[in-house]
Design a protein around this motif. Structure first.
Motif, PDB file in Angstrom:
ATOM      1  N   TYR A  85      -4.115   1.374  -7.401  1.00  0.00           N
ATOM      2  CA  TYR A  85      -3.578   1.911  -6.150  1.00  0.00           C
ATOM      3  C   TYR A  85      -3.118   0.885  -5.114  1.00  0.00           C
ATOM      4  CZ  TYR A  85      -8.281   1.243  -3.997  1.00  0.00           C
ATOM      5  OH  TYR A  85      -9.454   0.745  -3.521  1.00  0.00           O
ATOM      6  N   LEU A  86      -3.181  -0.403  -5.391  1.00  0.00           N
ATOM      7  CA  LEU A  86      -2.671  -1.335  -4.395  1.00  0.00           C
ATOM      8  C   LEU A  86      -1.189  -1.044  -4.152  1.00  0.00           C
ATOM      9  CD1 LEU A  86      -4.160  -4.857  -5.252  1.00  0.00           C
ATOM     10  CD2 LEU A  86      -4.964  -3.173  -3.587  1.00  0.00           C
ATOM     11  N   PRO A  87      -0.762  -0.988  -2.903  1.00  0.00           N
ATOM     12  CA  PRO A  87       0.658  -0.745  -2.605  1.00  0.00           C
ATOM     13  C   PRO A  87       1.563  -1.749  -3.310  1.00  0.00           C
ATOM     14  CG  PRO A  87      -0.645  -0.550  -0.611  1.00  0.00           C
ATOM     15  CD  PRO A  87      -1.573  -1.084  -1.673  1.00  0.00           C
ATOM     16  N   ARG A  88       2.779  -1.341  -3.564  1.00  0.00           N
ATOM     17  CA  ARG A  88       3.699  -2.166  -4.353  1.00  0.00           C
ATOM     18  C   ARG A  88       3.955  -3.538  -3.721  1.00  0.00           C
ATOM     19  NH1 ARG A  88       8.671   1.834  -4.784  1.00  0.00           N
ATOM     20  NH2 ARG A  88       8.023   2.125  -2.597  1.00  0.00           N
ATOM     21  N   ALA A  89       3.965  -3.595  -2.399  1.00  0.00           N
ATOM     22  CA  ALA A  89       4.287  -4.851  -1.713  1.00  0.00           C
ATOM     23  C   ALA A  89       3.057  -5.680  -1.352  1.00  0.00           C
ATOM     24  CB  ALA A  89       5.081  -4.549  -0.445  1.00  0.00           C
ATOM     25  N   THR A  90       1.916  -5.378  -1.945  1.00  0.00           N
ATOM     26  CA  THR A  90       0.684  -6.104  -1.628  1.00  0.00           C
ATOM     27  C   THR A  90       0.821  -7.585  -1.954  1.00  0.00           C
ATOM     28  OG1 THR A  90      -0.661  -4.142  -2.085  1.00  0.00           O
ATOM     29  CG2 THR A  90      -1.785  -6.267  -2.116  1.00  0.00           C
ATOM     30  N   PRO A  91       0.559  -8.471  -0.982  1.00  0.00           N
ATOM     31  CA  PRO A  91       0.661  -9.913  -1.243  1.00  0.00           C
ATOM     32  C   PRO A  91      -0.528 -10.412  -2.065  1.00  0.00           C
ATOM     33  CG  PRO A  91      -0.093  -9.525   0.997  1.00  0.00           C
ATOM     34  CD  PRO A  91       0.245  -8.170   0.423  1.00  0.00           C
ATOM     35  N   ASP A  92      -0.392 -11.583  -2.636  1.00  0.00           N
ATOM     36  CA  ASP A  92      -1.449 -12.138  -3.482  1.00  0.00           C
ATOM     37  C   ASP A  92      -2.749 -12.340  -2.710  1.00  0.00           C
ATOM     38  OD1 ASP A  92       0.205 -12.159  -5.679  1.00  0.00           O
ATOM     39  OD2 ASP A  92       0.812 -14.253  -5.428  1.00  0.00           O
ATOM     40  N   ALA A  93      -2.651 -12.716  -1.452  1.00  0.00           N
ATOM     41  CA  ALA A  93      -3.853 -12.994  -0.642  1.00  0.00           C
ATOM     42  C   ALA A  93      -4.357 -11.744   0.070  1.00  0.00           C
ATOM     43  CB  ALA A  93      -3.549 -14.094   0.361  1.00  0.00           C
ATOM     44  N   TRP A  94      -4.219 -10.599  -0.569  1.00  0.00           N
ATOM     45  CA  TRP A  94      -4.524  -9.338   0.118  1.00  0.00           C
ATOM     46  C   TRP A  94      -5.968  -9.237   0.572  1.00  0.00           C
ATOM     47  CZ3 TRP A  94      -7.935  -5.573  -1.808  1.00  0.00           C
ATOM     48  CH2 TRP A  94      -8.377  -5.758  -3.119  1.00  0.00           C
ATOM     49  N   GLN A  95      -6.901  -9.798  -0.192  1.00  0.00           N
ATOM     50  CA  GLN A  95      -8.308  -9.702   0.201  1.00  0.00           C
ATOM     51  C   GLN A  95      -8.563 -10.438   1.516  1.00  0.00           C
ATOM     52  OE1 GLN A  95      -9.189 -10.873  -4.005  1.00  0.00           O
ATOM     53  NE2 GLN A  95     -11.134  -9.849  -3.605  1.00  0.00           N
ATOM     54  N   ALA A  96      -8.016 -11.637   1.629  1.00  0.00           N
ATOM     55  CA  ALA A  96      -8.183 -12.412   2.857  1.00  0.00           C
ATOM     56  C   ALA A  96      -7.467 -11.743   4.026  1.00  0.00           C
ATOM     57  CB  ALA A  96      -7.643 -13.829   2.653  1.00  0.00           C
ATOM     58  N   ILE A  97      -6.301 -11.177   3.756  1.00  0.00           N
ATOM     59  CA  ILE A  97      -5.543 -10.499   4.812  1.00  0.00           C
ATOM     60  C   ILE A  97      -6.317  -9.299   5.347  1.00  0.00           C
ATOM     61  CG2 ILE A  97      -3.488  -9.085   5.238  1.00  0.00           C
ATOM     62  CD1 ILE A  97      -1.988 -10.998   3.326  1.00  0.00           C
ATOM     63  N   GLU A  98      -6.913  -8.540   4.430  1.00  0.00           N
ATOM     64  CA  GLU A  98      -7.679  -7.373   4.862  1.00  0.00           C
ATOM     65  C   GLU A  98      -8.933  -7.785   5.623  1.00  0.00           C
ATOM     66  OE1 GLU A  98      -6.703  -4.260   4.812  1.00  0.00           O
ATOM     67  OE2 GLU A  98      -4.831  -4.918   3.905  1.00  0.00           O
ATOM     68  N   PHE A  99      -9.597  -8.820   5.176  1.00  0.00           N
ATOM     69  CA  PHE A  99     -10.775  -9.310   5.888  1.00  0.00           C
ATOM     70  C   PHE A  99     -10.418  -9.777   7.293  1.00  0.00           C
ATOM     71  CE2 PHE A  99     -13.978 -10.135   2.315  1.00  0.00           C
ATOM     72  CZ  PHE A  99     -14.932  -9.301   2.890  1.00  0.00           C
ATOM     73  N   SER A 271       0.182  -0.793  -7.789  1.00  0.00           N
ATOM     74  CA  SER A 271       0.682   0.448  -8.371  1.00  0.00           C
ATOM     75  C   SER A 271       2.204   0.384  -8.470  1.00  0.00           C
ATOM     76  CB  SER A 271       0.274   1.638  -7.495  1.00  0.00           C
ATOM     77  OG  SER A 271       0.904   2.828  -7.942  1.00  0.00           O
ATOM     78  N   ALA A 272       2.730   1.025  -9.489  1.00  0.00           N
ATOM     79  CA  ALA A 272       4.185   1.109  -9.620  1.00  0.00           C
ATOM     80  C   ALA A 272       4.727   2.313  -8.844  1.00  0.00           C
ATOM     81  CB  ALA A 272       4.573   1.231 -11.094  1.00  0.00           C
ATOM     82  N   LEU A 273       3.819   3.125  -8.310  1.00  0.00           N
ATOM     83  CA  LEU A 273       4.223   4.361  -7.640  1.00  0.00           C
ATOM     84  C   LEU A 273       4.363   4.165  -6.132  1.00  0.00           C
ATOM     85  CD1 LEU A 273       1.753   6.819  -9.434  1.00  0.00           C
ATOM     86  CD2 LEU A 273       4.076   6.206 -10.124  1.00  0.00           C
ATOM     87  N   PRO A 274       5.398   4.736  -5.523  1.00  0.00           N
ATOM     88  CA  PRO A 274       5.550   4.639  -4.071  1.00  0.00           C
ATOM     89  C   PRO A 274       4.519   5.473  -3.313  1.00  0.00           C
ATOM     90  CG  PRO A 274       7.248   6.063  -4.990  1.00  0.00           C
ATOM     91  CD  PRO A 274       6.523   5.452  -6.152  1.00  0.00           C
TER      92      PRO A 274
END
Length: 365
Positions: A85-99, A271-274
């Protein structure tokens, strides 16, 4: 078992189901048997301890969760499905960004999974299409589709069917996909070969236990939902325990901390889904803006999404707590404090006692 008028090897059918499922956006398919007897003691102990909190439906169905054939008579196998379910445009550093959002107390945090379309709708529709494809190939068969919608031991079935192992935070973990995925099931009256379970790869790591803001993970795979921020902001209907309110920080719907800190989530898949792309206003939005949503605006912005299920009153309750927490941590000289207090004051005479009580608490912070 026949396929288009001829006998079919169950292994071949499972392979074909995987291909159909991939076309429908699923990431992995597994098959579990229905003997979950070894899970009954743990389930009963969890209920006896009251760890389910106000989730009365958990106790109402009791051990039926561990007995698929009682829930759906005739069930022989369970097809399990994983959908990332990660959005299609999720960056590689998503964990750090969310924190990093936790360091911005005036920003409201909505769990990643809840920023897009309601996963119940997405998975249910696609699981129904999957069972329809099976029926087209082999003819009518007994089945029932589930997406967190009935007494189903979802994580247990997923683990037994090779989707992953139960992490110490109780979520299913995959070496290929971390834990950022949804699960769904199709109970079937077909005798399908079970897929092999995988071993645990948590080792001595207990990062999820250590990071939990409310220490809701009492021991490996033992969660007291009554302390879990996801439970408190979503399932809990009344006032939030005052001792726990400061620990919510600026989390207004769910909590991802145990997933953000997990090393395996560096492998989480987009995810490949919008459907799961974040909607406007649900990522990086100021608490004051969210708190000013009228009920009509709340319903419009959350239409088709999972947040709508908590209703406008609990939405305001959660944000009031976050606003109070922001007031408690921002320096007295911070100019943002004025707007936070102004937003709370606007709701001080709200017709719902639940909102008024949390607003009063927040203003006292």
């Amino acid at each position: 078992m026949t396929w288009q008028g001829s006998q079919i090897d169950p292994l071949s059918l499972v392979a074909q189901i995987r291909a159909w499922a991939s076309d429908l956006g699923f990431s992995q398919i597994g098959v579990a048997g229905i003997d979950l007897g070894s899970a009954e003691a743990g389930l009963q102990a969890w209920l006896d301890n009251g760890f389910h909190g106000q989730m009365d439906y958990m106790a109402a169905h009791g051990l039926k969760r561990a007995r698929p054939a009682e829930l759906v008579p005739g069930t022989v196998s369970v097809i399990t499905a994983r959908m990332d379910y990660l959005p299609r445009a999720t960056p590689d550093a998503w964990q750090a960004i969310e924190f990093s959002r936790l360091a911005r107390p005036n920003e409201g945090i909505v769990s990643l999974y809840a920023r897009g379309r309601d996963y119940h709708k997405v998975l249910r529709g696609r699981l129904q299409k999957l069972q329809a494809r099976i029926a087209e190939a082999i003819g009518p068969f007994g089945h029932r589709v589930f997406t967190d919608s009935a007494p189903v031991l979802e994580a247990e079935l997923a683990a037994r069917s090779g989707q992953g192992w139960r992490g110490k935070h109780t979520l299913v973990l995959s070496r290929e996909a971390g834990s950022a995925f949804f699960l769904g099931e199709i109970y079937v009256d077909l005798a399908l070969p079970p897929t092999e379970a995988v071993s645990s790869h948590c080792g001595s790591c207990q990062a999820c236990m250590d990071v939990c803001p409310t220490q809701a993970i009492l021991a490996p795979q033992r969660l007291d939902a009554r302390r879990c921020i996801s439970y408190l902001t979503i399932e809990h209907q009344g006032p939030i325990d005052e001792a726990l309110r400061p620990l919510l920080g600026n989390r207004i719907y769910g909590c991802d901390d145990c997933q953000l800190v997990c090393p395996w989530n560096k492998y989480a898949q987009r995810s490949a889904l919008p459907d799961f792309d974040a909607r406007e206003g649900l990522a990086g939005e100021e608490l004051t803006q969210l708190f000013r949503w009228s009920e009509e605006e709340f319903l419009r912005r959350t239409e088709g999404g999972p947040i709508r299920r908590i209703g406008h009153v609990r939405w305001l309750r959660n944000i009031a707590v976050a606003l109070g927490n922001a007031l408690a941590v921002l320096p007295a000289s911070d100019p943002r404090r004025e707007s936070l207090r102004a937003a709370l004051t606007e709701r001080a005479e709200h017709p719902e006692p639940l909102v008024r009580e949390h607003v009063r608490w927040a203003l006292e912070r």
